[in-house]
Design a protein around this motif. Structure first.
Motif, PDB file in Angstrom:
ATOM      1  N   THR A  41      -4.164   6.669   6.659  1.00 37.08           N
ATOM      2  CA  THR A  41      -5.664   6.947   6.501  1.00 37.08           C
ATOM      3  C   THR A  41      -6.258   6.011   7.238  1.00 37.08           C
ATOM      4  O   THR A  41      -7.123   5.927   8.159  1.00 37.08           O
ATOM      5  N   HIS A  42      -5.732   4.538   6.910  1.00 31.81           N
ATOM      6  CA  HIS A  42      -6.505   3.388   7.745  1.00 31.81           C
ATOM      7  C   HIS A  42      -5.920   3.497   9.250  1.00 31.81           C
ATOM      8  O   HIS A  42      -6.941   3.210  10.239  1.00 31.81           O
ATOM      9  N   GLN A  58       0.437   6.809   2.537  1.00 27.29           N
ATOM     10  CA  GLN A  58      -0.800   7.860   2.804  1.00 27.29           C
ATOM     11  C   GLN A  58      -1.797   6.984   2.939  1.00 27.29           C
ATOM     12  O   GLN A  58      -2.712   7.229   3.997  1.00 27.29           O
ATOM     13  N   THR A  59      -1.904   5.745   2.280  1.00 30.86           N
ATOM     14  CA  THR A  59      -3.215   4.804   2.585  1.00 30.86           C
ATOM     15  C   THR A  59      -3.017   4.232   3.755  1.00 30.86           C
ATOM     16  O   THR A  59      -4.079   4.209   4.552  1.00 30.86           O
ATOM     17  N   LEU A  64       0.975  -1.273  -0.111  1.00 34.41           N
ATOM     18  CA  LEU A  64      -0.159   0.180  -0.047  1.00 34.41           C
ATOM     19  C   LEU A  64       0.869   1.219   0.127  1.00 34.41           C
ATOM     20  O   LEU A  64       1.889   0.947   0.211  1.00 34.41           O
TER      21      LEU A  64
END
Length: 216
Positions: free
Chosen positions: A186-187, A182-183, A179
């Protein structure tokens, strides 16, 4: 950038040893010492540290209450790294719930102490997965745990939480799950919100205590 550190321990010998270790680093400066949790607030206001290295057991105000008060009274409080006897100290979970960012065994090697200060200073939580699992097992079934157990996570959030509980950083999680960084961030933010956790440390404790992440 220099990391400013405040030392809080009732044993002068411990403070002296920590000061010697930390002041020897080019990127770390000890900006103050106090001998009890009762005076942490004024010391923080006076010295503006980035990290407070603080003992759990002190005669007047212990490290747990000092951390809790610091979080409540200082919105931009520094990071808190608690010193403990490690796996044998049942107060560790309480300290982390109070807002500590990690914990460190008092018998840690100098290099581990320096690394711990750097880790929490850059905004990460210092977790020792085996110790967290052991301590969480003793406290399983509390109110926070029951609340966390009812949280609905997506499959990806569950994957991220599992890797957080194993002590991986955001960058390492991104690599493991293929991933973007930034993803992952976010999680993590979504997990903190759903679990009602202030930071990664509290999220991992809640995950272990509730069974969202298996203790074994």
């Amino acid at each position: 950038m220099t990391i400013r550190v405040l030392l809080v321990d009732d044993e002068e010998l411990v403070r002296s040893g920590l000061r010697a270790i930390l002041d020897a680093q080019e990127d770390v400066e000890v900006v103050g010492e106090v001998a009890d949790g009762a005076v942490v607030g004024p010391a923080v206001a006076r010295s503006c540290p980035d990290v407070v290295v603080l003992d759990i057991r002190m005669p007047l105000v212990d490290g747990i209450e000092a951390t809790r008060t610091l979080r409540r009274r200082h919105p931009t409080a520094p990071r808190v790294l608690v010193l403990t006897t490690f796996a044998d100290d049942e107060n560790v979970v309480a300290a982390l719930h109070a807002g500590a960012d990690g914990f460190l065994p008092k018998r840690a090697r100098p290099a581990e102490i320096v690394d711990a200060v750097r880790v929490v200073a850059r905004g990460e939580s210092l977790l020792f997965p085996a110790a967290i699992r052991s301590l969480a097992a003793r406290h399983a079934g509390g109110g926070t745990a029951r609340g966390a157990a009812r949280v609905a996570l997506t499959d990806r959030e569950a994957d991220v939480l599992r890797l957080m509980a194993h002590g991986l950083s955001n960058g390492e999680i991104a690599t493991e799950l293929f991933l973007g960084l930034q993803t992952v961030k976010t999680h993590v933010s979504s997990l903190l919100r759903k679990l009602g956790a202030r930071d990664r440390t509290q999220a991992v404790i809640a995950a272990y205590e509730s069974g969202l992440v298996p203790l074994r």
